[in-house]
Scaffold this active site. Structure first.
Site, PDB file in Angstrom:
ATOM      1  N   ASP A 483       1.084  -0.807  -0.369  1.00  0.00           N
ATOM      2  CA  ASP A 483      -0.026   0.071  -0.194  1.00  0.00           C
ATOM      3  C   ASP A 483       1.086   1.132  -0.114  1.00  0.00           C
ATOM      4  OD1 ASP A 483      -3.056  -0.417  -0.298  1.00  0.00           O
ATOM      5  OD2 ASP A 483      -2.876  -1.291   1.937  1.00  0.00           O
TER       6      ASP A 483
HETATM    7  C1  BGC Z   1       0.063   1.330   6.927  1.00  0.00           C
HETATM    8  C2  BGC Z   1       0.086  -0.323   5.591  1.00  0.00           C
HETATM    9  C3  BGC Z   1      -1.111  -0.520   5.270  1.00  0.00           C
HETATM   10  C4  BGC Z   1      -2.046   0.840   4.685  1.00  0.00           C
HETATM   11  C5  BGC Z   1      -3.506   0.903   4.056  1.00  0.00           C
HETATM   12  C6  BGC Z   1      -0.216   1.847   5.591  1.00  0.00           C
HETATM   13  O1  BGC Z   1       0.387   3.917   6.277  1.00  0.00           O
HETATM   14  O2  BGC Z   1       1.813   1.236   6.780  1.00  0.00           O
HETATM   15  O3  BGC Z   1       0.748  -1.071   5.957  1.00  0.00           O
HETATM   16  O4  BGC Z   1      -1.726  -1.384   4.253  1.00  0.00           O
HETATM   17  O5  BGC Z   1      -1.766   1.966   5.631  1.00  0.00           O
HETATM   18  O6  BGC Z   1      -3.902   1.881   4.772  1.00  0.00           O
HETATM   19  C1  NOJ Z   2      -1.832  -3.960   5.697  1.00  0.00           C
HETATM   20  C2  NOJ Z   2      -2.286  -4.076   4.659  1.00  0.00           C
HETATM   21  O1  NOJ Z   2      -3.702  -4.380   5.553  1.00  0.00           O
HETATM   22  C3  NOJ Z   2      -2.394  -5.136   4.257  1.00  0.00           C
HETATM   23  O2  NOJ Z   2      -4.016  -4.348   2.442  1.00  0.00           O
HETATM   24  C4  NOJ Z   2      -1.363  -4.370   2.869  1.00  0.00           C
HETATM   25  O3  NOJ Z   2      -0.957  -4.805   1.537  1.00  0.00           O
HETATM   26  C5  NOJ Z   2       0.249  -4.639   4.087  1.00  0.00           C
HETATM   27  N1  NOJ Z   2      -0.644  -3.423   4.767  1.00  0.00           N
HETATM   28  C6  NOJ Z   2       1.389  -4.002   3.010  1.00  0.00           C
HETATM   29  O4  NOJ Z   2       1.617  -2.651   2.664  1.00  0.00           O
END
Ligand code: BGC
Ligand code: NOJ
Length: 808
Positions: A483
């Protein structure tokens, strides 16, 4: 250092000191009503949706970190204490918190009084029980005052924490005998209220927070408890609470049980009132009747235990190592159930007000859940698919209560649609229920625009093919699985969300990861196409996957590992050409899982690079070297200090991809070694470093570039749960339901010489005995004593027992 121990027979983790390195929590509830509870009684409850139907209040990021919950206080002749240690923190002569499967028992003893509280949500009830068992362990008679207390939330948890000009004038309650009714907003559009009751006469109550605590009093010494009596306050606006006072006399050795119930109750819109202004209490009374004795609570516990016995009997292993067995047999499936229920909504790291159900997250959660309750997986799949957009793309999130796509986040995460194929394939493999493919499912919840579930999968698959960039690789869109790799976003505004910022027009950044995921999905997608009698589509899919593999080897291979992506300007990311972020874990895992480069040698090379560059004592880091400054063209990934989160932590979700990839090239020792580094039961002995619960996975462990290397954050709600379950059970132990049969193809480490697995699948029971002679790669199978070719065992008829022996 440990702070407790596993009790394998009871399936509990027993915490023996309140001073764990962080609050260690558990979940109550399995279906509709849920609670979070820490080992010192902190946490909160909600009905279905942690944001929209929050029953009790909890303040995140507090000082101390975990205060607020369902507490019991004792005033023993002026000595005020709490059997859960918090919030008073008076020293206890004995403390123990046992987290079990959907229940928790917290015991505290002081000055000859032992109080053991069992917290559970009975099956089929929209309520939680707190059974308080008081035992006089001393030699003299005791007369104590016991107080219960919880703070009601005004239902919408976000509003509750932000809209005080309205909220402080809203609260309404009723008190009837020992039952407190919280009915804020019931006078208008709500038809639900909460009850907090006890099965004994009370000597007082409070429902107004200020009266109970005192305006300047706190959780450590509420005025009413210190004074030894409640004031029978009726909340009117301000902050409603539910507090009971019970005076308890106990002879030496005497035991007394009190059953408290916190429940969620709904009335039909036409049947809201008993008389003007007085709530209809009939359903509440019926609920309380069901749990009015300690024996009824015992019976609910028996039911709950047998519910879990049944679920967990689907897959069992006896590997000779209790750390493996307790993870695989108990705690990992348990966490999978919790992630299935919560998605990423409510934990001690997710506030329950932030995210809805993630499209990609929920599909991945299915991979570890589908064998437990296939019917619920089916329902979930249809819900998720109904939020898919007509062009095959997907809302990134949807709300569980409304089942609608979330417009705030929107779509554009180009990996999302493919996870639906992964989820459906896992479900069909598990159940053989091909009829699901013919279900008529709306697009974007529009009843006028529907298609079969297979048609949804078709649009998912083709969405990738229709959205490719200059190298023929899939366009990344807003981001893919990572993400934080926001390659088309270029945000310069402080605080702006990387998830929603407008992307630059013409963004042509490409993702090698999505290419790997695409190739990985394709065989399953093709098999499903054949199942719906679309052989040309199956051929097309296989050809598209072969072509995509070739593109990956042409444009996504860096020499020693797979490239991660191409950015907006066409520069490589995750390549030896880069100064930072030279190698990323995701494409190494997924491309090898997809079989890319397995024959031609790139796969082993990529995995060796992972071992050399990304591996640490605490697991495999997401990338190396981490970014040391903010990169406009990369986005959120470069916002994190080196070693944290996506910027080079050990992101446990993607570690199992490498484990699976290692088994693809026959290296069971390496796969298992990686697993042991992140599996909580193996990390238990370094709990002072890891800090989070030793019974569930955390999303991330700080990488080697972080000062706190080895420290975990974000436990419970993570795709780590499902993927590790897949890695250890389907690839290392090697028992994997496939469309045409049960694949039994272990890839074991040398240290596991004999393994026994039982697996229930499609109504038959498989008993598998594996003798590991260290020749992984060429297992020899016998089914009911007869050798078979290959490693796929045809499914037996429902009710049958199939004996499988494996030599490998
Ligand atoms: C996090 C990710 C997450 C995303 C979801 C980010 O701040 O680092 O792990 O998937 O937020 O919105
Ligand atoms: C957490 C999110 O929930 C997931 O959808 C994502 O793939 C991982 N972070 C990696 O960014």
């Amino acid at each position: 250092m440990r702070f407790g121990h596993f009790s394998d027979a009871a399936r509990e983790y027993v915490i023996t000191t309140p001073r764990t390195p962080y609050p260690w929590i558990n979940y109550l509830g399995t279906e509709e009503y849920f609670g979070l509870i820490s080992h010192t009684g902190g946490g909160y409850s909600f009905y279905r949706d942690a944001r929209m139907r929050r029953l009790t209040r909890y303040r995140y990021n507090n000082v101390p970190t975990d205060v607020g919950g369902r507490y019991f206080y004792v005033n023993d002749d002026g000595d005020v204490w709490t059997p859960s240690w918090a919030p008073v923190q008076a020293e206890l002569d004995h403390f123990e918190a046992r987290h079990g499967l959907s229940y928790t028992v917290i015991t505290g003893e002081r000055n000859g009084l032992r109080i053991e509280t069992l917290y559970l949500v009975p099956l089929g009830a929209t309520a939680e029980i707190h059974r308080v068992r008081l035992t006089n362990t001393g030699a003299t008679a005791k007369g104590v005052k016991l107080f219960s207390i919880l703070e009601f939330n005004l239902w919408n948890a976000l509003d509750d924490q932000t809209n005080y000009q309205r909220n402080l004038s809203l609260a309404e309650v009723e008190v009837d005998g020992s039952t407190i009714y919280h009915k804020t907003e019931y006078r208008e559009r709500r038809n639900h209220y909460a009850v907090h009751a006890v099965n004994a006469p009370i000597s007082g109550y409070d429902t107004d927070r200020e009266t109970f605590f005192g305006l300047y009093g706190g959780w450590n010494a509420p005025d009413a408890v210190v004074a030894g009596h409640c004031h029978n306050s009726i909340a009117s606006g301000w902050s409603p609470i539910g507090a009971h006072q019970i005076d308890v006399a106990l002879a030496p050795g005497e035991v007394r049980d009190l059953v408290f119930v916190l429940g969620y109750v709904e009335n039909e819109p036409g049947a809201k009132w008993e008389s003007p202004g007085v709530v209809n209490k009939a359903p509440a009374r019926a609920l309380l009747q069901r749990f009015s004795t300690s024996e009824q609570v015992d019976a609910a516990m028996v039911e709950l235990r047998s519910y879990w016995d049944d679920l967990l009997s689907t897959f069992t292993v006896d590997s000779g190592d209790p750390r493996v067995d307790r993870m695989v047999n108990v705690w990992n499936p348990y966490q999978c159930m919790v992630t299935f229920n919560m998605s990423r909504s409510a934990s001690y790291f997710e506030t329950g007000i932030g995210r809805g159900m993630g499209f990609r997250d929920s599909n991945q959660d299915l991979l570890g859940f589908v064998h437990l309750v296939p019917d619920r997986a089916r329902e979930r799949i249809l819900d998720i698919a109904a939020t898919q957009l007509p062009d095959g793309s997907a809302y990134h999130q949807y709300q569980l209560l409304t089942k609608r796509g979330n417009h705030d986040i929107g779509s554009g995460f180009n990996d999302d649609p493919l996870w639906l194929i992964e989820g459906v394939a896992a479900y069909v493999s598990e159940t053989g229920d091909l009829a699901i493919l013919d279900e008529d499912v709306p697009f974007d919840n529009d009843p006028e625009d529907t298609g079969t579930l297979f048609e949804h999968l078709r649009r998912s698959f083709h969405h990738v093919l229709h959205n490719r960039g200059p190298h023929g690789l899939p366009l990344i869109g807003r981001a893919d699985w990572n993400d934080c790799l926001n390659l088309n976003c270029f945000s310069e505004t402080p605080g702006e969300s990387f998830q929603t910022t407008e992307n630059l027009a013409g963004g042509s950044a490409e993702s090698v990861f999505i290419a790997g995921l695409f190739v990985h999905c394709a065989p399953d997608y093709a098999t499903l196409a054949e199942a719906v009698r679309a052989p040309e589509e199956a051929d097309r899919a296989r050809r598209a996957a072969a072509a995509m593999s070739a593109v990956v080897l042409d444009h996504g291979w860096d020499g020693d590992w797979f490239v991660r992506a191409y950015d907006y300007f066409g520069n490589k990311i995750g390549s030896s050409e880069c100064d930072e972020g030279r190698i990323y874990i995701e494409p190494q895992g997924f491309c090898v899982m997809a079989g890319i480069g397995v024959e031609s040698g790139e796969a082993v090379r990529a995995l060796d690079s992972v071992g050399k560059i990304l591996d640490t004592d605490h697991g495999i880091m997401l990338l190396q070297p981490p970014y040391t400054s903010y990169h406009l063209e990369l986005g959120e990934i470069s916002t994190y200090p080196p070693g944290y989160k996506e910027n080079g932590s050990i992101f446990c979700h993607s570690n199992p991809w490498v484990m699976i990839a290692e088994t693809m090239v026959g290296r069971g020792d390496r796969a298992f070694a990686y697993w042991k580094k992140i599996a909580p039961t193996f990390r238990e002995e370094i709990s002072e470093v890891h800090r989070l619960e030793p019974y569930v996975y955390a999303q991330m462990i700080a990488g080697k570039d972080a000062p706190r290397h080895g420290e975990a954050k974000n436990s419970w709600l993570t795709g780590t749960a499902a993927w590790n379950f897949v890695a250890i059970t389907q690839h290392i132990l090697g028992v994997k339901p496939e469309m045409e049969g049960l694949r039994v193809q272990p890839c074991l480490p040398a240290e596991m010489t004999k393994v026994e697995v039982t697996r229930r699948c499609r109504g038959a029971q498989y008993r598998i005995t594996v003798a590991n002679r260290g020749e992984s790669g060429s297992p020899r199978l016998a089914v009911d004593g007869q050798p078979i070719n290959g490693t796929v065992v045809p499914y037996g008829p429902a009710g049958s027992i199939v004996e499988i022996t494996v030599d490998c």
